[in-house]
Design a protein around this motif. Structure first.
Motif, short mmCIF file in Angstrom:
data_model
loop_
_atom_site.label_atom_id
_atom_site.label_comp_id
_atom_site.label_asym_id
_atom_site.label_seq_id
_atom_site.Cartn_x
_atom_site.Cartn_y
_atom_site.Cartn_z
N SER A 25 -1.97 -32.70 3.55
CA SER A 25 -1.24 -31.76 4.39
C SER A 25 -1.61 -31.96 5.86
O SER A 25 -0.76 -32.02 6.73
CB SER A 25 -1.57 -30.33 3.97
N ALA A 26 -2.90 -32.10 6.10
CA ALA A 26 -3.36 -32.21 7.48
C ALA A 26 -2.92 -33.54 8.13
O ALA A 26 -2.39 -33.56 9.23
CB ALA A 26 -4.88 -32.08 7.53
N GLY A 28 -0.69 -36.29 9.08
CA GLY A 28 0.76 -36.46 9.09
C GLY A 28 1.26 -36.96 10.43
O GLY A 28 0.53 -37.66 11.14
N LEU A 29 2.49 -36.59 10.75
CA LEU A 29 3.04 -36.97 12.05
C LEU A 29 2.10 -36.60 13.17
O LEU A 29 2.02 -37.28 14.18
CB LEU A 29 4.35 -36.21 12.31
N GLY A 30 1.42 -35.46 13.01
CA GLY A 30 0.50 -34.97 14.03
C GLY A 30 -0.53 -36.03 14.39
O GLY A 30 -0.86 -36.20 15.56
N ASN A 31 -1.03 -36.72 13.39
CA ASN A 31 -2.07 -37.72 13.65
C ASN A 31 -1.50 -39.04 14.16
O ASN A 31 -2.04 -39.66 15.05
CB ASN A 31 -2.85 -38.03 12.36
N ILE A 102 8.98 -25.79 11.62
CA ILE A 102 8.41 -27.15 11.62
C ILE A 102 9.29 -28.05 10.75
O ILE A 102 9.59 -29.19 11.12
CB ILE A 102 6.96 -27.16 11.12
N TYR A 106 10.62 -31.91 11.26
CA TYR A 106 9.72 -32.85 10.58
C TYR A 106 10.47 -33.86 9.70
O TYR A 106 10.21 -35.07 9.78
CB TYR A 106 8.72 -32.05 9.74
N PHE A 225 -1.80 -27.92 14.85
CA PHE A 225 -0.75 -28.66 14.18
C PHE A 225 -1.35 -29.72 13.25
O PHE A 225 -0.98 -29.85 12.09
CB PHE A 225 0.17 -29.33 15.21
N SER A 226 -2.31 -30.45 13.79
CA SER A 226 -2.85 -31.57 13.02
C SER A 226 -3.63 -31.11 11.79
O SER A 226 -3.59 -31.75 10.75
CB SER A 226 -3.75 -32.42 13.92
N SER A 228 -3.02 -28.44 10.13
CA SER A 228 -2.15 -27.56 9.32
C SER A 228 -2.62 -26.11 9.34
O SER A 228 -2.67 -25.44 8.31
CB SER A 228 -2.09 -28.02 7.86
N MET A 231 -0.52 -20.96 10.13
CA MET A 231 0.71 -20.44 9.51
C MET A 231 0.57 -20.24 8.01
O MET A 231 1.57 -20.14 7.31
CB MET A 231 1.92 -21.30 9.85
N SER A 320 2.48 -34.12 4.09
CA SER A 320 2.43 -32.95 4.97
C SER A 320 3.64 -32.06 4.79
O SER A 320 3.53 -30.84 4.68
CB SER A 320 2.37 -33.37 6.44
N SER A 323 3.57 -29.79 1.97
CA SER A 323 2.78 -28.56 2.11
C SER A 323 3.55 -27.48 2.85
O SER A 323 3.37 -26.29 2.61
CB SER A 323 1.45 -28.85 2.81
N LEU A 324 4.41 -27.90 3.76
CA LEU A 324 5.22 -26.92 4.49
C LEU A 324 6.25 -26.29 3.57
O LEU A 324 6.49 -25.09 3.59
CB LEU A 324 5.91 -27.60 5.68
#
Ligand code: TRP
Length: 472
Positions: A25-26, A28-31, A102, A106, A225-226, A228, A231, A320, A323-324
């Motif tokens: 989950s953590a 993802g695109l964020g990283n 998100i 995403y 964000f990164s 997760s 929220m 990720s 998980s959303l």
């Protein structure tokens, strides 16, 4: 305690499975997409230092808090807040709303990434001079990216409808190790390029002149964000965890993996960028324009690296977005007593609509603005710049002031059977330091951002939710 929709709550099958799902989950695109370009825009090493401070002091503590709330209540975000204190229902609802927002953009990026595996493999990305045009034409196309986005969402639906253990955990256990291997491979290869040293220097040598008030909000928003956070995602994942595992050590492991992958993505990208004399501050297009150009310059082996890179990227995104989707699905199962499959299909149908709007906002609908920004940015900025950080502040206040200290201690030490030596430090961080720190950073950042009306709109949503939450 409330019963879940199907009577008995599903649990993760193993500790490894849980860690892989949470890290999935953590990471993802964020990283891989956002961290490198934010670093590029905000002065390299200086941004990394501020980011690491946000992750270690705020992010890690919030993750411990979310796991604790989730496992204590065995309920997803809304239910977890609601059963403890009805007035807090809105904070959970804000989380569900954030998940929709998100997921508004995403899957679009996920779809681009999947398309780029295919485009790399079929040689469509092998002319360095054409790559920028290829990306613009692709994303502005009214049909092609939407089809990729739909395909991407279908995979999400398949995984989440198989449930926690058989779907999300099973996917994470295979996909996460795959991602690590692929990224390490690309990093090693790129660090060995002649001229790569300048990239490493950029990445690790701080340039403090690029730092402003906005940098701190960017770093804080990125940390949320990164990881997760903010929220209810980690509340939801924590709610499926059995009582034997240690929450602080799980949170630490997930945080280390997430941060490790972000740095690794930096190492995979910047040395190659500098080696080929490209611009590090290229913004969101870094991954889709600059990097493919670098790969194209490398010739045949570059094609291979490009395929691997976009497979890794798609895999990271997938674990990720799953998980959303699960945050919304778990809410529907817990609170609305819906059956899992129905919940997944209904939720995904809405996400298809928002995804189509976001995708079109890159082309056909680029003139259509909500409060000054296109649909894609509307979803992105609202979540990344306010909802997550404010959501994080809420969870800290909720845990610090509305849950009993003994209960927290009991949950974090598994009823006194394991040690958590840093409990007092964690507790004071959550109760006093973090709410204050987020308030200050959010205030300074929000007031220094250009999209004032958008920010006011976001805050208004939160206020409206807070007022009407009792009806929910
Ligand atoms: N952390 C993921 C990433 O880095 C995105 C994500 C998944 C997320 N679940 C979340 C972000 C919950 C915020 C909250 O790409």
């Amino acid at each position: 305690m409330e019963k879940t929709g199907n009577g008995k709550r599903e649990n993760w099958g193993s500790k490894f499975g849980f860690i892989m799902a949470a890290a999935g989950s953590a990471v993802g695109l964020g990283n891989i997409w956002r961290f490198p370009y934010l670093t590029g825009e905000n002065g390299g090493g200086a941004f990394i230092v501020i980011y690491l401070a946000c992750v270690l002091i705020i992010g890690l503590s919030i993750m411990v808090a979310e796991f604790t709330v989730g496992r204590r209540t065995s309920l997803a975000a809304v239910g977890a807040y609601k059963t403890t204190d009805r007035r807090w229902t809105f904070a959970g609802v804000l989380g569900v709303l954030s998940a929709f927002f998100i997921m508004g953009f995403y899957p679009v990026v996920g779809g681009w990434s999947a398309a780029y595996i295919f485009k790399s493999a079929t040689g469509l990305l092998s002319d360095p001079a054409a790559i920028v045009d290829t990306f613009s034409a692709f994303t502005a196309n009214p049909i092609e990216p939407i089809l990729w986005m739909l395909g991407y969402l279908v995979v999400n639906v398949i995984i989440v409808s198989k449930g926690v253990k058989g779907g999300i955990e099973a996917a994470g256990k295979v996909l996460m190790p795959t991602l690590f291997v692929l990224l390490i491979f690309i990093s090693i290869r790129n660090v060995m390029l002649p001229g790569a040293g300048a990239g490493m220097e950029f990445l690790f040598k701080p340039d403090w002149t690029k730092v402003s008030g906005g940098t701190f909000l960017a770093a804080l928003g990125q940390a949320f964000f990164s990881l997760s956070l903010g929220m209810g995602c980690m509340i939801t994942y924590g709610s499926y965890l059995n009582k034997k595992e240690s929450l602080p050590s799980s949170a630490l492991q997930v945080t280390i993996m997430d941060t490790g992958v972000a740095i690794l993505a930096g190492v995979a990208i910047f040395p190659a960028l500098f080696a080929y004399g490209m611009e590090p501050a290229a913004g969101p297009s870094l991954i889709f324009m600059v990097l493919p150009t670098v790969f194209a310059e490398m010739g045949g082996f570059g094609v291979f690296l490009s395929i691997i890179f976009f497979i890794a990227f798609t895999v990271a995104a997938l674990t990720s977005s799953v998980s959303l989707l699960e945050v919304v699905v778990a809410y529907l199962i817990d609170e609305r007593k819906m059956e899992r499959k129905k919940a997944v299909y209904g939720t995904a149908a809405i996400m298809v609509c928002t995804g189509i709007l976001s995708s079109l906002s890159m082309g056909l609908m680029s003139e259509f603005k909500i409060l000054g920004v296109v649909v894609f940015d509307f979803f992105d900025i609202l979540t990344d710049k306010i909802f997550l950080a404010i959501g994080g502040m809420f969870i800290a206040i909720f845990v610090g002031w509305f849950m009993k200290k003994e209960d927290l201690k009991d949950e974090l030490t598994n009823g006194g059977t394991i040690k958590f030596g840093l409990f007092e430090i964690w507790y004071n961080l959550i109760k006093f330091v973090i709410p204050l720190a987020i308030a200050v950073v959010a205030f300074v950042g929000i007031t220094s951002i250009e999209q004032t009306s958008l920010m006011i709109f976001g805050l208004a949503i939160i206020v409206v939710l807070a007022i009407f939450s009792k009806k929910l």
